[in-house]
Design a protein around this motif. Structure first.
Motif, short mmCIF file in Angstrom:
data_model
loop_
_atom_site.label_atom_id
_atom_site.label_comp_id
_atom_site.label_asym_id
_atom_site.label_seq_id
_atom_site.Cartn_x
_atom_site.Cartn_y
_atom_site.Cartn_z
N ARG A 321 0.81 -1.21 0.00
CA ARG A 321 0.00 0.00 0.00
C ARG A 321 0.85 1.26 0.00
O ARG A 321 0.57 2.21 -0.75
N GLN A 322 1.90 1.29 0.80
CA GLN A 322 2.74 2.49 0.86
C GLN A 322 3.51 2.73 -0.44
O GLN A 322 3.52 3.86 -0.96
N LEU A 324 2.61 1.87 -3.43
CA LEU A 324 1.65 2.25 -4.46
C LEU A 324 1.33 3.74 -4.40
O LEU A 324 1.06 4.36 -5.42
N GLU A 325 1.36 4.32 -3.22
CA GLU A 325 1.05 5.74 -3.07
C GLU A 325 2.26 6.62 -3.32
O GLU A 325 2.17 7.64 -3.99
N SER A 326 3.42 6.22 -2.78
CA SER A 326 4.60 7.10 -2.82
C SER A 326 5.55 6.80 -3.96
O SER A 326 6.34 7.67 -4.36
N ARG A 386 -6.83 1.29 -4.19
CA ARG A 386 -5.69 1.88 -4.87
C ARG A 386 -5.49 1.33 -6.28
O ARG A 386 -4.58 1.77 -6.98
N ASP A 388 -6.57 1.13 -9.97
CA ASP A 388 -7.37 1.97 -10.85
C ASP A 388 -8.38 1.16 -11.64
O ASP A 388 -9.57 1.49 -11.68
N HIS A 440 -0.02 9.15 -12.00
CA HIS A 440 0.74 9.81 -10.94
C HIS A 440 0.19 11.17 -10.57
O HIS A 440 0.64 11.77 -9.59
N PRO A 442 -2.02 13.87 -8.91
CA PRO A 442 -2.91 13.86 -7.73
C PRO A 442 -4.31 14.35 -8.09
O PRO A 442 -4.50 15.18 -8.99
N ARG A 473 -11.14 8.73 -3.31
CA ARG A 473 -9.96 8.23 -4.01
C ARG A 473 -10.37 7.56 -5.32
O ARG A 473 -9.72 7.74 -6.36
N ARG A 477 -9.40 8.45 -9.28
CA ARG A 477 -8.84 7.43 -10.18
C ARG A 477 -9.67 7.30 -11.45
O ARG A 477 -9.12 7.03 -12.52
#
Length: 511
Positions: A321-322, A324-326, A386, A388, A440, A442, A473, A477
């Protein structure tokens, strides 16, 4: 006596730090003391260096030798410091010119006969040496071609400690030795998997094109034999060639893992497909000693495919999870934090139930509703949110096989050209931003006054958000997918059809 100084590189993750190696010789009983937080493999350099120097004929001081690795608080791993330790000691003994040693970064493991063995991580180490301002790097002959892939650095390949001593001005006669070479690069497969091999499932093929064009993550749900693995295996072929920065990063990760790199940088995106028994350390990275990259890091700038995703432990899946976000994988230890790139595309595939037949037209499911919910519940909601693109893939029928028109199928080459055009359109639109792919961007920027589509265009997702069909979220997406669809169709902005198709790709698994 003078203090000999040499330089090597300590790698922590994909980043390297210059280590200054100081050698001092004192008139005490013969001894070899190595200080500066070495690990077990590096601590054994005392015996390797002494034997290599003696057997090479360059001699070794019969006094107390103290070698300090600075900065002392930096963890140091592996045997790649051997050459620098040996040369610093010989410089302290007056055998070599100390100024010549001090100008060069030395990397390599010594054998007991004095020959230099190739080591893992040469590519990121040379990159770190260049970043620190060094213009010359000495490496084993077996790593010479790999090190030469880094521009603006002079690479000196030596086969033995004696060759290194002579290169630095040592007054010794050269003795030819057989160099230790790196293992050969495996032969590339002759034929590339082609998208035209996929029969039917036009919606899934289009979803793969959208994923490749926008860098979107994908979840495929369907019974065994529906073609989920076949589609995932063809996604890397749809991606454009890597640019110079990404190619260097991908090749550096291969080098750090001890995999052969070859004479050119890797230009094609990688594909990693770990087994569902993989641990969190195997997927993300880790290790009890030196921190090594996992499958997710090795898939950076490519595709990470998790087949039979519900069979993975939930804790392993949630570790994604981390990143995928950062886009960055951070592994924390008590004395250090290692960072690896994590900009991969995640593709997950799953059966709809334990028996795999739920929803199949030609088979009957034997699972209870509770077991079906429990099975898919192993993939947490936050992780799925997360992803898409979420779609259902069905088995093709015999009629579809008979009626399939081969001329209408899209080849990988043609699809890649279409993907490249869509990415160029997105890059032009995002030229003044820090991003280059729609995945990517936001959501706040997409919903800004300048970029937000007209209310009539987003009416379908506005209603879905109000009714709780998607989260905020998920709303963002859908907008990202809509922009990718517009880029593929050559449009300037997404219209209502693009938004509707994007919502379908987001929710098709649940329909």
């Amino acid at each position: 006596m003078t203090i000999g100084r040499a330089h090597a590189v300590s790698l922590l993750g994909l980043r390297g730090a210059i280590v200054e190696i100081e050698a001092d010789i004192s008139a005490n009983l013969p001894n070899f003391v190595l200080i500066g937080l070495p690990d077990a493999a590096l601590g054994e350099a005392r015996d390797r260096v002494r034997a290599a120097a003696t057997n090479s004929g360059v001699g070794f001081p019969h006094q107390k030798v103290t070698v300090n690795l600075s900065p002392a608080a930096l963890p140091k791993h592996g045997s790649g410091f051997d050459l620098a330790i040996a040369l610093a000691t010989l410089a302290a003994d007056g055998v070599l010119d100390a100024a010549s040693i001090d100008r060069v970064v030395h990397l390599g493991e010594l054998g007991l006969d004095g020959r230099l063995r190739p080591i893992a991580g040469i590519l990121p180490a040379v990159v770190a040496a260049r970043a620190a301002g060094f213009g010359t790097v000495m490496v084993p002959v077996g790593n010479e071609h790999e090190a030469a892939l880094v521009p603006d650095v002079r690479v000196v390949g030596v086969a033995s400690l004696l060759d290194a001593v002579i290169w630095h001005g040592g007054d010794f006669a050269a003795v030819p030795v057989e160099p230790i070479l790196a293992p050969p690069l495996p032969a590339a497969p002759d034929d590339e998997t082609d998208l035209a091999d996929v029969i039917g499932n036009e919606e899934a093929i289009e979803a793969m094109l959208v994923a490749a064009a926008g860098g979107h993550h994908v979840f495929m749900l369907g019974p065994p034999g529906a073609g989920k693995t076949m589609l995932a295996a063809r996604l890397p072929g749809l991606l454009p060639d890597l640019d110079a920065t990404a190619a260097l990063e991908v090749s550096s990760l291969r080098s750090l893992c001890g995999l052969p790199v070859g004479r050119t940088l890797a230009l094609r995106p990688p594909l990693e497909s770990p087994h569902h028994t993989a641990s969190s350390a195997a997927l993300i990275g880790g290790g009890s000693g030196q921190i090594r990259p996992g499958a997710a890091a090795r898939a950076s700038h490519g595709v990470l495919f998790l087949d039979e995703a519900p069979e993975f432990p939930s804790s392993v899946l949630d570790a994604l999870r981390q990143p995928l976000e950062s886009g960055v994988i951070s592994i924390h230890r008590a004395n250090a934090v290692a960072h690896f790139p994590g900009s991969f595309q995640l593709v997950m595939a799953a059966n709809p139930c334990p028996c795999g037949q739920y929803g199949a037209r030609d088979s009957e499911c034997t699972c209870s509703p509770m077991s079906r919910r429990r099975y898919l519940g192993r993939i947490s909601g936050p992780l799925l949110d997360r992803i898409d693109i979420q779609l259902r893939v069905n088995r093709i029928t015999s009629a579809q096989v008979r009626l399939a028109d081969e001329s209408a199928r899209v080849s990988t080459r043609a699809a890649r050209a279409r993907v490249r055009g869509a990415r160029e359109a997105a890059a032009a639109r995002l030229a003044t931003t820090p991003w280059s792919l729609n995945a990517h961007v936001p959501g706040q920027w997409l919903r800004s006054q300048a970029m937000r589509p007209a209310p009539a265009t987003t009416a379908s997702i506005d209603r879905a958000l109000e009714r709780g069909g998607i989260t905020m979220r998920g709303y963002d997406r859908v907008l990202r997918i809509a922009w990718t669809l517009a880029d593929l169709d050559g449009g300037d902005r997404p219209d209502a059809d693009h938004v509707g198709r994007a919502l379908y790709l987001r929710k098709a698994m649940h329909s």
